[in-house]
Structure formats: structure tokens, C-alpha cells
Scaffold this active site. Structure first.
Site, PDB file in Angstrom:
ATOM      1  N   GLY A  15       0.798  -1.224   0.000  1.00 31.48           N
ATOM      2  CA  GLY A  15       0.000   0.000   0.000  1.00 31.48           C
ATOM      3  C   GLY A  15       0.828   1.271   0.000  1.00 31.48           C
ATOM      4  O   GLY A  15       2.059   1.261  -0.091  1.00 31.48           O
ATOM      5  N   GLY A  16       0.098   2.377   0.109  1.00 28.30           N
ATOM      6  CA  GLY A  16       0.720   3.703   0.066  1.00 28.30           C
ATOM      7  C   GLY A  16       1.713   3.910   1.188  1.00 28.30           C
ATOM      8  O   GLY A  16       2.766   4.532   0.996  1.00 28.30           O
ATOM      9  N   ILE A  17       1.408   3.427   2.378  1.00 33.30           N
ATOM     10  CA  ILE A  17       2.369   3.482   3.489  1.00 33.30           C
ATOM     11  C   ILE A  17       3.306   2.288   3.409  1.00 33.30           C
ATOM     12  O   ILE A  17       4.523   2.420   3.596  1.00 33.30           O
ATOM     13  CB  ILE A  17       1.640   3.449   4.862  1.00 33.30           C
ATOM     14  CG1 ILE A  17       0.735   4.655   5.023  1.00 33.30           C
ATOM     15  CG2 ILE A  17       2.645   3.361   6.010  1.00 33.30           C
ATOM     16  CD1 ILE A  17      -0.247   4.536   6.182  1.00 33.30           C
ATOM     17  N   ASP A  38       0.537  -8.863   2.016  1.00 31.08           N
ATOM     18  CA  ASP A  38      -0.589  -8.037   1.559  1.00 31.08           C
ATOM     19  C   ASP A  38      -1.531  -8.983   0.838  1.00 31.08           C
ATOM     20  O   ASP A  38      -1.214 -10.173   0.677  1.00 31.08           O
ATOM     21  CB  ASP A  38      -0.087  -6.919   0.613  1.00 31.08           C
ATOM     22  CG  ASP A  38      -1.067  -5.742   0.510  1.00 31.08           C
ATOM     23  OD1 ASP A  38      -2.212  -5.966   0.069  1.00 31.08           O
ATOM     24  OD2 ASP A  38      -0.683  -4.618   0.860  1.00 31.08           O
ATOM     25  N   ARG A  92     -11.969   9.224  10.646  1.00 36.85           N
ATOM     26  CA  ARG A  92     -11.250   7.950  10.798  1.00 36.85           C
ATOM     27  C   ARG A  92     -12.205   6.857  11.264  1.00 36.85           C
ATOM     28  O   ARG A  92     -12.073   5.696  10.894  1.00 36.85           O
ATOM     29  CB  ARG A  92     -10.077   8.117  11.766  1.00 36.85           C
ATOM     30  CG  ARG A  92      -8.956   9.004  11.192  1.00 36.85           C
ATOM     31  CD  ARG A  92      -7.807   9.095  12.179  1.00 36.85           C
ATOM     32  NE  ARG A  92      -6.753  10.010  11.749  1.00 36.85           N
ATOM     33  CZ  ARG A  92      -6.833  11.331  11.836  1.00 36.85           C
ATOM     34  NH1 ARG A  92      -7.935  11.915  12.298  1.00 36.85           N
ATOM     35  NH2 ARG A  92      -5.817  12.093  11.443  1.00 36.85           N
ATOM     36  N   SER A 123      -3.007   1.066  11.248  1.00 38.05           N
ATOM     37  CA  SER A 123      -4.333   1.085  10.618  1.00 38.05           C
ATOM     38  C   SER A 123      -5.337   1.884  11.456  1.00 38.05           C
ATOM     39  O   SER A 123      -5.434   1.678  12.667  1.00 38.05           O
ATOM     40  CB  SER A 123      -4.865  -0.344  10.466  1.00 38.05           C
ATOM     41  OG  SER A 123      -3.874  -1.200   9.969  1.00 38.05           O
ATOM     42  N   ASN A 124      -6.082   2.743  10.800  1.00 37.37           N
ATOM     43  CA  ASN A 124      -7.087   3.575  11.475  1.00 37.37           C
ATOM     44  C   ASN A 124      -8.429   2.859  11.568  1.00 37.37           C
ATOM     45  O   ASN A 124      -8.717   1.996  10.741  1.00 37.37           O
ATOM     46  CB  ASN A 124      -7.259   4.886  10.692  1.00 37.37           C
ATOM     47  CG  ASN A 124      -6.300   5.951  11.166  1.00 37.37           C
ATOM     48  OD1 ASN A 124      -6.083   6.110  12.369  1.00 37.37           O
ATOM     49  ND2 ASN A 124      -5.719   6.681  10.224  1.00 37.37           N
ATOM     50  N   ASP A 155       1.617  12.410  14.628  1.00 38.80           N
ATOM     51  CA  ASP A 155       1.150  13.615  15.331  1.00 38.80           C
ATOM     52  C   ASP A 155       2.335  14.371  15.935  1.00 38.80           C
ATOM     53  O   ASP A 155       2.356  15.603  15.949  1.00 38.80           O
ATOM     54  CB  ASP A 155       0.154  13.222  16.433  1.00 38.80           C
ATOM     55  CG  ASP A 155      -1.039  12.475  15.866  1.00 38.80           C
ATOM     56  OD1 ASP A 155      -1.503  12.854  14.785  1.00 38.80           O
ATOM     57  OD2 ASP A 155      -1.482  11.499  16.493  1.00 38.80           O
ATOM     58  N   HIS A 182      -5.542   9.315  18.460  1.00 37.85           N
ATOM     59  CA  HIS A 182      -5.120   9.708  17.110  1.00 37.85           C
ATOM     60  C   HIS A 182      -6.329  10.001  16.224  1.00 37.85           C
ATOM     61  O   HIS A 182      -6.618   9.289  15.279  1.00 37.85           O
ATOM     62  CB  HIS A 182      -4.233   8.624  16.473  1.00 37.85           C
ATOM     63  CG  HIS A 182      -3.842   8.968  15.064  1.00 37.85           C
ATOM     64  ND1 HIS A 182      -3.006  10.025  14.756  1.00 37.85           N
ATOM     65  CD2 HIS A 182      -4.218   8.442  13.875  1.00 37.85           C
ATOM     66  CE1 HIS A 182      -2.873  10.113  13.449  1.00 37.85           C
ATOM     67  NE2 HIS A 182      -3.596   9.167  12.882  1.00 37.85           N
ATOM     68  N   MET A 233       3.790   9.283   6.899  1.00 35.74           N
ATOM     69  CA  MET A 233       3.464   8.177   7.822  1.00 35.74           C
ATOM     70  C   MET A 233       4.524   7.083   7.764  1.00 35.74           C
ATOM     71  O   MET A 233       4.855   6.478   8.786  1.00 35.74           O
ATOM     72  CB  MET A 233       2.079   7.599   7.491  1.00 35.74           C
ATOM     73  CG  MET A 233       1.655   6.526   8.452  1.00 35.74           C
ATOM     74  SD  MET A 233       1.586   7.109  10.170  1.00 35.74           S
ATOM     75  CE  MET A 233       2.607   5.912  11.005  1.00 35.74           C
TER      76      MET A 233
HETATM   77  P1  NAD Z   1      -3.556   1.775   1.070  1.00 35.30           P
HETATM   78  O1  NAD Z   1      -4.924   1.437   0.613  1.00 35.30           O
HETATM   79  O2  NAD Z   1      -2.654   2.482   0.120  1.00 35.30           O
HETATM   80  O3  NAD Z   1      -2.799   0.463   1.543  1.00 35.30           O
HETATM   81  C1  NAD Z   1      -3.383  -0.459   2.415  1.00 35.30           C
HETATM   82  C2  NAD Z   1      -2.910  -1.824   2.014  1.00 35.30           C
HETATM   83  O4  NAD Z   1      -3.489  -2.779   2.906  1.00 35.30           O
HETATM   84  C3  NAD Z   1      -3.320  -2.235   0.580  1.00 35.30           C
HETATM   85  O5  NAD Z   1      -2.200  -2.594  -0.172  1.00 35.30           O
HETATM   86  C4  NAD Z   1      -4.259  -3.421   0.818  1.00 35.30           C
HETATM   87  O6  NAD Z   1      -4.203  -4.383  -0.212  1.00 35.30           O
HETATM   88  C5  NAD Z   1      -3.708  -3.946   2.139  1.00 35.30           C
HETATM   89  N1  NAD Z   1      -4.613  -4.873   2.833  1.00 35.30           N
HETATM   90  C6  NAD Z   1      -5.960  -4.837   2.932  1.00 35.30           C
HETATM   91  N2  NAD Z   1      -6.407  -5.892   3.640  1.00 35.30           N
HETATM   92  C7  NAD Z   1      -5.322  -6.607   4.004  1.00 35.30           C
HETATM   93  C8  NAD Z   1      -5.127  -7.801   4.737  1.00 35.30           C
HETATM   94  N3  NAD Z   1      -6.167  -8.481   5.266  1.00 35.30           N
HETATM   95  N4  NAD Z   1      -3.871  -8.253   4.906  1.00 35.30           N
HETATM   96  C9  NAD Z   1      -2.808  -7.589   4.399  1.00 35.30           C
HETATM   97  N5  NAD Z   1      -2.938  -6.441   3.682  1.00 35.30           N
HETATM   98  C10 NAD Z   1      -4.175  -5.966   3.490  1.00 35.30           C
HETATM   99  O7  NAD Z   1      -3.716   2.630   2.419  1.00 35.30           O
HETATM  100  P2  NAD Z   1      -2.586   3.482   3.163  1.00 35.30           P
HETATM  101  O8  NAD Z   1      -2.627   4.880   2.687  1.00 35.30           O
HETATM  102  O9  NAD Z   1      -1.312   2.740   3.139  1.00 35.30           O
HETATM  103  O10 NAD Z   1      -3.195   3.495   4.654  1.00 35.30           O
HETATM  104  C11 NAD Z   1      -3.292   2.302   5.393  1.00 35.30           C
HETATM  105  C12 NAD Z   1      -3.956   2.561   6.749  1.00 35.30           C
HETATM  106  O11 NAD Z   1      -3.110   3.394   7.564  1.00 35.30           O
HETATM  107  C13 NAD Z   1      -5.288   3.291   6.663  1.00 35.30           C
HETATM  108  O12 NAD Z   1      -6.190   2.726   7.570  1.00 35.30           O
HETATM  109  C14 NAD Z   1      -4.943   4.709   7.095  1.00 35.30           C
HETATM  110  O13 NAD Z   1      -6.055   5.400   7.621  1.00 35.30           O
HETATM  111  C15 NAD Z   1      -3.901   4.434   8.144  1.00 35.30           C
HETATM  112  N6  NAD Z   1      -3.034   5.573   8.483  1.00 35.30           N
HETATM  113  C16 NAD Z   1      -2.694   5.712   9.794  1.00 35.30           C
HETATM  114  C17 NAD Z   1      -1.861   6.736  10.172  1.00 35.30           C
HETATM  115  C18 NAD Z   1      -1.466   6.898  11.615  1.00 35.30           C
HETATM  116  O14 NAD Z   1      -0.966   7.961  11.992  1.00 35.30           O
HETATM  117  N7  NAD Z   1      -1.603   5.890  12.456  1.00 35.30           N
HETATM  118  C19 NAD Z   1      -1.377   7.644   9.223  1.00 35.30           C
HETATM  119  C20 NAD Z   1      -1.731   7.466   7.891  1.00 35.30           C
HETATM  120  C21 NAD Z   1      -2.583   6.423   7.537  1.00 35.30           C
HETATM  121  C1  LMR Z   2      -3.138  10.941   9.465  1.00 35.71           C
HETATM  122  O1  LMR Z   2      -3.147  11.472  10.570  1.00 35.71           O
HETATM  123  O2  LMR Z   2      -2.618  11.473   8.474  1.00 35.71           O
HETATM  124  C2  LMR Z   2      -3.731   9.564   9.315  1.00 35.71           C
HETATM  125  O3  LMR Z   2      -4.422   9.172  10.456  1.00 35.71           O
HETATM  126  C3  LMR Z   2      -4.551   9.397   8.079  1.00 35.71           C
HETATM  127  C4  LMR Z   2      -5.837  10.180   8.085  1.00 35.71           C
HETATM  128  O4  LMR Z   2      -6.892   9.567   7.858  1.00 35.71           O
HETATM  129  O5  LMR Z   2      -5.803  11.392   8.270  1.00 35.71           O
END
Ligand code: NAD
Ligand code: LMR
Length: 346
Positions: A15-17, A38, A92, A123-124, A155, A182, A233
Site C-alpha cells: 500500500g501507500g504506506i 498483503d 477515521r 491502521s485507522n 502527530d 489519534h 506516515m
Molecule cells: P492503502 O490502501 O494504500 O494500503 C493499504 C494496504 O493494505 C493495501 O495494499 C491493501 O491491499 C492492504 N490490505 C488490505 N487488507 C489486508 C489484509 N487483510 N492483509 C494484508 N494487507 C491488506 O492505504 P494506506 O494509505 O497505506 O493506509 C493504510 C492505513 O493506515 C489506513 O487505515 C490509514 O487510515 C492508516 N493511516 C494511519 C496513520 C497513523 O498515523 N496511524 C497515518 C496514515 C494512515
Molecule cells: C493521518 O493522521 O494522516 C492519518 O491518520 C490518516 C488520516 O486519515 O488522516
């Protein structure tokens, strides 16, 4: 320093992160084995990263090749950014319905094959996915609160950046505690506790608090439907993971806030009593056992910060309860869809 070999796993690695986080872990001299899981694309991401001339070996797993259980086997540290991100207009908490089940499933696998791993949940909604994780680990009799962390480092990273922009101090020198949860108002920056100390002008205080609390929305809006923060992130997730690993290897004095189950961390029970929240982010002293000490920074907070804290705990309690209830009283499976109506007969 310990020469223990480290196996790190990223769940959601395509994924993106997941991709930039996996890159940073692949570059780290602290990682010997990097395992990526993944539901899509991990063979490609793993093959790509494996050509980088750094120490860690890389393997990629999909459900068809053993999935999370194969990836997690005997892991030392598991970082979880699996799940859907926000789009403009979403909170979220709107991610709960999908991400709660994803995190629950991954933690179940971790409990079975890597019960001693340090687990870092990205994961959020973190305010609920960490309580979900704790409940699943408890059900498997392997819950160790000192090894379960909700990653709130973004944060802190944002607060450091925005304070530096206002104060002019070098960002590398600043430590800005951000506590609570968060999401929005559950995020509580403590500008009175910044080191070295800063004076935030009164006319800038509210906007600065708001920017730290809603920095995520700034990115979601700018990405305009293509997701939320990923690169910042990945940096933040790596920064926290690296500190955990440095502490595991024996380095002392490492502190970083994280969202933990306070009653299970030394020093945490008193803070939980003060806030009324069992799960809460406070500065955590890290060591070979993980969260060695929860540091109480509530003693000298200002009146303004007390108000922020009251708003935080009001919202956070419900987020925590929702996560716990998701595991204790699982929602009934959706009823099978009614058969499509037969076409009207002529
Ligand atoms: P994304 O959609 O780009 O990537 C998520 C990945 O998870 C995808 O590649 C998807 O295929 C994979 N996935 C889904 N179900 C799965 C499973 N059962 N097993 C393994 N992989 C699986 O999303 P992203 O931008 O990378 O964000 C991921 C999560 O992180 C989101 O919930 C987002 O809100 C959260 N996030 C949290 C913070 C924080 O500060 N804690 C910051 C940014 C994003
Ligand atoms: C953030 O703080 O950037 C992450 O929790 C992603 C979001 O949904 O804002």
C-alpha cells in the site's frame, strides 16, 4: 549491544504506506529479515526491494502463499498499515467497519505464530484498532501490553514541524509531546512541555492546536480522493519502529509517545486513573521489554491544555469501548442477500 537477528514484517506492504515503510526497513542496518504481506502485489514489491544492496533478506507473501501466518512466523516486530484510508469528508471512525475486521484477523494470526512480537498498529481508527488488538491477544492468552503500540508518531512529527515553523528553532532539536488518541480532538499537543521551551504567541495558539489535531485532513484534502498521508506516515512509522529496535538492542534513554494499554505498562495505571482512559498515548520509555515506563506529563499542564484533555477523553472513551465491544460482542454476520426478484411474467 545485543547481536540478536531481527525479523521485521510489514502487513499491508503493497500500500501507500506499506511500500515506503518497507523500503526504509530494508535500508535499516537493524533488520536482518524483512517479510512483506498483503492481499495483492507483494511478490513484485519484494522482488524490487530484494535488489537493494543492504543487509536484510526480503520475502513476499499473499493469501495463496500462506498469507499473514507465513509472513509473521517467529517475527520480532510486526508493523501493520493494512486497511483502507480516508477520502475527503470521512472521519477515521468511518473506516472502522472495514479496518476493524482486517486488524482483528491479522492480530489473530500474529497471536498464533509470533506471540512475542512487538506489534505496531498504524491502521485507522487507531483509537479503536489498538483496543481490538489487545482483546484478540487476550483471547489467545498472549497479551503483553508492553509489546502492543498504536503508532501516533505522525502527530508528534507534525507538531515538531509546525512548532519549528512558528518558533524558528531547528526542528531536529525539538521534542513536542502529543498525548491522547489519534483523531481530531483526541489529539492533545502539550506546547507547555516542549523542550527546549517555546513560547507560542496567544494569537497563534488555537490555529496551531487545530493544525496538529487536523493535519491528517489537510493531506486527505490535498490528495483529493487518492488517500491520506503515506510518505510522512512511512517516515513516522519507521522512526517509531527503529526506536523500538534500538531499545531491543540495548540502547538506553529512548522515549517516544505511543498509544498503549496503560494499566499494563509500569507507571501507566496512575495515568489511566487520572484520564479515565485505559488506552492513551503518553511518552513511553522503550527498552528490551518494549514499553518499560509510561511517563506522566499531566502534572504541569496549563488551563488551556486541561480543556483540550477534557475534550480528548470525552471522545476517546467511546472509541475505545467500540473497539473492545467489536471483539467481545462481535457483530452478527450480515444476512445473505435476498434472491433477485424474478422478472415479471407476462
Ligand atoms: P492503502 O490502501 O494504500 O494500503 C493499504 C494496504 O493494505 C493495501 O495494499 C491493501 O491491499 C492492504 N490490505 C488490505 N487488507 C489486508 C489484509 N487483510 N492483509 C494484508 N494487507 C491488506 O492505504 P494506506 O494509505 O497505506 O493506509 C493504510 C492505513 O493506515 C489506513 O487505515 C490509514 O487510515 C492508516 N493511516 C494511519 C496513520 C497513523 O498515523 N496511524 C497515518 C496514515 C494512515
Ligand atoms: C493521518 O493522521 O494522516 C492519518 O491518520 C490518516 C488520516 O486519515 O488522516
Amino acid at each position: 549491544m545485543s547481536d540478536k537477528k531481527i525479523k521485521a514484517v510489514v502487513a499491508g506492504a503493497s500500500g501507500g504506506i506499506g511500500q515506503p515503510l518497507s523500503l526504509l526497513l530494508k535500508l535499516s542496518p537493524l533488520v536482518d529479515e524483512l517479510s512483506l504481506v498483503d492481499v495483492v502485489n507483494t511478490p513484485g514489491v519484494a522482488a524490487d526491494l530484494s535488489h537493494i544492496s543492504s543487509k536484510a533478506t526480503v520475502a513476499g507473501f499473499l493469501p495463496a502463499t500462506g498469507g499473514a501466518k507465513a509472513a509473521f512466523k517467529d517475527a520480532d516486530i510486526i508493523v501493520i498499515p493494512a486497511g483502507i484510508p480516508r477520502k475527503p469528508g470521512m472521519t477515521r471512525d468511518d473506516l472502522f467497519n472495514i479496518n476493524a475486521g482486517i486488524v482483528k484477523g491479522l492480530i489473530q494470526d500474529a497471536a498464533e505464530v509470533a506471540p512475542n512480537a512487538y506489534i505496531l498498529v498504524i491502521s485507522n481508527p487507531v483509537n479503536s484498532t489498538v483496543p481490538i488488538s489487545a482483546e484478540v491477544l487476550k483471547n489467545n492468552n498472549v497479551f503483553n501490553a508492553q509489546r502492543l503500540f498504536g503508532v501516533t508518531t505522525l502527530d508528534i512529527v507534525r507538531a515538531e514541524t509546525f512548532v519549528s515553523e512558528i518558533s524558528g528553532q531547528a526542528v531536529a532539536d525539538l521534542t513536542v509531546p502529543v498525548i491522547g488518541g489519534h483523531s481530531g480532538e483526541t489529539i492533545v499537543p502539550l506546547f507547555s512541555q516542549v523542550t527546549p521551551s517555546v513560547t507560542i504567541p496567544d494569537d497563534k495558539y488555537d490555529a496551531l492546536v487545530n493544525r496538529v489535531q487536523f493535519g491528517g485532513d489537510e493531506v486527505v484534502k490535498a490528495k483529493d480522493g487518492l488517500g491520506s498521508a503515506t510518505l510522512s506516515m512511512a517516515y513516522a512509522g519507521f522512526r517509531f519502529a527503529e526506536k523500538v529496535l534500538r531499545a531491543v538492542k540495548g540502547e538506553k534513554g529512548l522515549v517516544e509517545p505511543s498509544f498503549v494499554y496503560l494499566p499494563g505498562v509500569p507507571g501507566g495505571a496512575e495515568i489511566a486513573e487520572k484520564t479515565g482512559c485505559d488506552f492513551f498515548s503518553v511518552p513511553i520509555e522503550l527498552g528490551p521489554n518494549g514499553a518499560e515506563k509510561a511517563i506522566d506529563v499531566l502534572g504541569n499542564i496549563t488551563e488551556k491544555e486541561k480543556k483540550l484533555l477534557a475534550a480528548c477523553t470525552a471522545g476517546l472513551k467511546g472509541n475505545i469501548e467500540k473497539g473492545v465491544a467489536f471483539v467481545k460482542n462481535p457483530p452478527a454476520p450480515a444476512a445473505p442477500a435476498a434472491p433477485a426478484a424474478a422478472p415479471a411474467q407476462k
